[in-house]
Structure formats: structure tokens, C-alpha cells
Design a protein around this motif. Structure first.
Motif, PDB file in Angstrom:
ATOM      1  N   PHE A 130      26.712   1.542  35.058  1.00 23.75           N
ATOM      2  CA  PHE A 130      26.960   0.569  36.129  1.00 23.75           C
ATOM      3  C   PHE A 130      26.438   1.089  37.468  1.00 23.75           C
ATOM      4  O   PHE A 130      25.752   0.360  38.210  1.00 23.75           O
ATOM      5  CB  PHE A 130      28.461   0.299  36.218  1.00 23.75           C
ATOM      6  N   ARG A 147      30.238   4.203  30.644  1.00 22.61           N
ATOM      7  CA  ARG A 147      30.038   2.835  31.123  1.00 22.61           C
ATOM      8  C   ARG A 147      29.861   2.806  32.644  1.00 22.61           C
ATOM      9  O   ARG A 147      29.016   2.067  33.170  1.00 22.61           O
ATOM     10  CB  ARG A 147      31.244   1.972  30.731  1.00 22.61           C
ATOM     11  N   GLN A 188      31.347  -4.025  32.724  1.00 24.76           N
ATOM     12  CA  GLN A 188      31.452  -2.879  31.821  1.00 24.76           C
ATOM     13  C   GLN A 188      32.838  -2.717  31.191  1.00 24.76           C
ATOM     14  O   GLN A 188      33.067  -1.784  30.430  1.00 24.76           O
ATOM     15  CB  GLN A 188      31.094  -1.590  32.579  1.00 24.76           C
TER      16      GLN A 188
END
Length: 387
Positions: free
Chosen positions: A381, A377, A342
Motif C-alpha cells: 500500500f 499488505r 488492503q
């Protein structure tokens, strides 16, 4: 040359913070939450004073202890902000950042084999500096259930007849934990009982949220056994100026000054004039930057909780220390995969001691825009990797 090098220095592992920072600098579109450095420019009136000192040709050595007017102003500042009273002629040393202050304090205190208690998770320099000064660092693991505050019982469990000192670092890097007056009174009793010296790293003293910082030196019987280390890097966004200070009893400051005299001579003169302006007229700057950090702090804590990660509310510094145990990854594995999947850099909790396993450190000394992108992000994840 390898066989000529110091075995002590060779045996010290590199910083776990810099590893991820070095990778992210070469990664396009990556966002780093890894380095504890204010994203603000040094306030203009402080920069201007540094520039003006150069224009006036003030480029000479100063006293080894630092400009006397800076020492006086720092002592005035400590009295005004934290009710700490020190003699500017005898009880203060201007240092090259807080880091030099810690190093010189340890070298002034330790004989070979002396033990130093280091509550962990903690800033990465304390154990290596203790080792380089001939001492033996003794980790004192702190617990998430106590919001990473140090307890009297934890000190008692690690004191031996070789223990000389304890390093306190509150507000804490990496956890953001603080110690209030009640917490400090409880540990001060044990410290006095065992006749320990305290090195109190208070570099984040101005960055507290909803509570006012209390120095352990302000408690009965503690001033005479405490060396306070602080500086201008965090509160005034002056990291690159490399200027800090140490205050404490005259006997230890005298010896620290002797070591500083031979190793450093004096702190850069330009930085000292800038710091003088900061200490004299920088209270408003602190307030404005602290307000921005507080907004980011609340955003980060809320964001991690929405991801389903446990995250206690830090009341100091500019870090959050969420648990990533629900992902069943180690801290190192989490940080590495997050970076390459990411493009977000965080620091594994183990960089700050073994008890940091299961946690990551995220700095929020970044713009709110970057923080929003980073947590988006990270949320994706975590969702992907949580069983």
C-alpha cells in the motif's frame, strides 16, 4: 427524547478507535492492528482461581474498597516491582478497570471550570472524562522530535491560574513513549512549582523494553500530590475481567471511594480473586508476555523503516506510531484507504489528538503471523501511494 438529553454528553465525539474496529469486524479476511488488547489468554492459574472462587460460592459483595487481601497484595506488588509504598488499609481503591479509576479521580478532584493538562497524543478517554467531571481539558501537544516525551517547557506554556491537574500516561498509548527518571525529575519541578495534582496512568508500567518503569510518585515531593491508576488488563492479559486500582493520598482515596460506593458499590468478586492470584504469583507471566511483545516490537519498527516510513523506537506499551507523511495523505485518509484496499485496520493518529495528524497507531498485541501478513499488505500500500 433528543431535547431531554445531556448537551455535555452529546457534545463529546465518539471514539476514533471504535470506528475502524466496527468496520473490520464485518470485513472478511481483514486484519486489525487497531485494538490495544493482549492476544494472550489470561494465564490458567489466574483463571483457575476465579473459577475456584465461584465453586466455593464467593459471589457476595466485598468491601467498597475491595477485598482487603487484594489491597494488601497489590501494595506488596507495587513495593516489590516499583519501590512504591502504600498503606493497604487507607491508600488504595480497587476499581472496575483503570478507566473507572481515572473517571473517579477526576470527579474527586475537579470543580467546575478547573483545567486539566492532557499531553497529546493520548488515550481517547482523558478529555471526555475531564469534560464530564465539569473540568476543562487543555491539550499539550507533544513532538515527534522528542520521541513524544513531555518537557517542562511544554507544561509551562499551558499552565494558567485555573490549572489544577495534569494527566501523565507513560508508557504511552498510542505512541509507546516512556519517561525515564531524568525526564520525570525535570517536569516534577514544574509540577511542584505550580502546585498541580498528577493523575498518573501507569497501566503499561510492566511493558517496557530495556528500561525499567519509574513512577513520578517515587520522586521527592510527588507522592503526596500523585494518584496512580493501574490495573491487570495489559500486564496479565485480563481485559475482560475489568479490574484495576488507584493508589494515592488518603484524603483523595477516601473521596474516590465515596463516589465509587454510590456509583459501583464494589468490583465483581470473581475478578478480585483472580486478580489476587495474578498479583501474588504472576511475575513469571509478565516476563513471558513482555518477551513476546518485545520480539514483535522490533519486527514492527524494522518493517516500517524498510517501507521508508519514519518510525521512532517505542520503549513501552505495545504500539508503534509511524509517520505516514511521505504518502501525503491525512491520517484518516491513509487508515480508510488501507482498510478498504488492503484489509488492514490501523487507527489514525488524529483519534488521539490533533497533533497526531500525519501518524497512525498500530498495535502489535497480535500474533507474529498476523503481523507479518499485515506489514506485507501495508508495504504494498505504501509503495503504491508514495509519490
Amino acid at each position: 427524547m433528543e431535547d431531554k438529553l445531556s448537551r455535555v454528553a452529546q457534545g463529546i465525539p465518539p471514539s476514533g478507535i471504535r470506528k475502524f474496529f466496527d468496520i473490520v469486524t464485518e470485513m472478511k479476511d481483514a486484519i486489525s492492528l487497531g485494538v490495544g488488547e493482549p492476544d494472550f489468554d489470561t494465564p490458567w492459574h489466574i483463571r483457575e482461581e476465579g473459577i475456584y472462587s465461584l465453586e466455593k460460592g464467593k459471589t457476595y459483595y466485598t468491601s467498597n474498597s475491595g477485598l482487603i487481601e487484594l489491597r494488601e497484595e497489590v501494595c506488596n506488588y507495587l513495593d516489590r516491582r516499583f519501590d512504591l509504598k502504600y498503606n493497604y488499609k487507607e491508600e488504595i481503591l480497587i476499581t472496575v478497570g483503570g478507566s473507572e479509576g481515572i473517571d473517579v479521580a477526576l470527579r474527586a478532584l475537579l470543580n467546575p471550570g478547573d483545567e486539566v493538562l492532557v499531553p497529546e497524543p493520548s488515550f481517547v478517554c482523558y478529555k471526555p472524562m475531564t469534560t464530564l467531571a465539569g473540568g476543562v481539558p487543555v491539550p499539550v501537544p507533544l513532538q515527534a522530535k522528542n520521541e513524544f516525551r513531555l518537557t517542562a517547557e511544554e507544561i509551562e506554556a499551558h499552565v494558567t491560574d485555573k490549572t489544577k491537574a495534569i494527566i501523565l500516561a507513560f508508557p504511552s498509548n498510542p505512541t509507546g513513549a516512556i519517561m525515564d527518571k531524568g525526564n520525570l525529575e525535570a517536569i516534577a519541578e514544574v509540577i511542584r512549582k505550580h502546585d498541580l495534582v498528577v493523575i498518573s496512568d501507569e497501566i503499561y508500567a510492566e511493558l517496557t523494553y530495556g528500561v525499567k518503569h519509574v513512577s513520578i510518585a517515587s520522586l521527592p515531593g510527588m507522592r503526596e500530590r500523585t494518584i496512580i491508576i493501574s490495573g491487570f488488563s495489559k500486564a496479565y492479559a485480563m481485559t475482560g475481567w475489568r479490574i484495576g486500582y488507584a493508589v494515592g493520598p488518603k484524603a483523595v482515596i477516601d473521596l474516590m471511594t465515596k463516589i465509587h460506593q454510590f456509583a459501583i458499590m464494589s468490583v465483581p468478586t470473581t475478578s478480585q480473586y483472580a486478580a489476587l492470584e495474578a498479583a501474588r504469583n504472576g511475575d513469571k507471566d509478565i516476563q513471558e508476555m513482555c518477551g513476546a511483545y518485545n520480539q514483535r516490537r522490533r519486527f514492527m519498527v524494522d518493517s516500517f523503516r524498510k517501507m521508508g516510513l519514519d518510525c521512532f523506537e517505542p520503549l513501552g506499551a505495545f504500539y508503534v506510531f509511524p509517520s505516514i507523511q511521505k504518502t501525503r495523505m491525512t491520517s484518516e485518509e491513509f487508515a480508510t484507504k488501507l482498510l478498504f484496499e488492503q484489509k488492514v485496520a490501523v487507527v489514525p493518529g488524529t483519534a488521539f489528538g490533533e497533533c497526531g495528524e500525519g501518524f497512525i497507531r498500530c498495535s502489535y498485541a497480535y500474533s507474529i503471523e498476523n503481523l507479518k501478513i499485515a506489514v506485507e499488505r501495508m508495504g504494498a500500500f505504501v509503495k503504491k501511494h508514495t509519490p
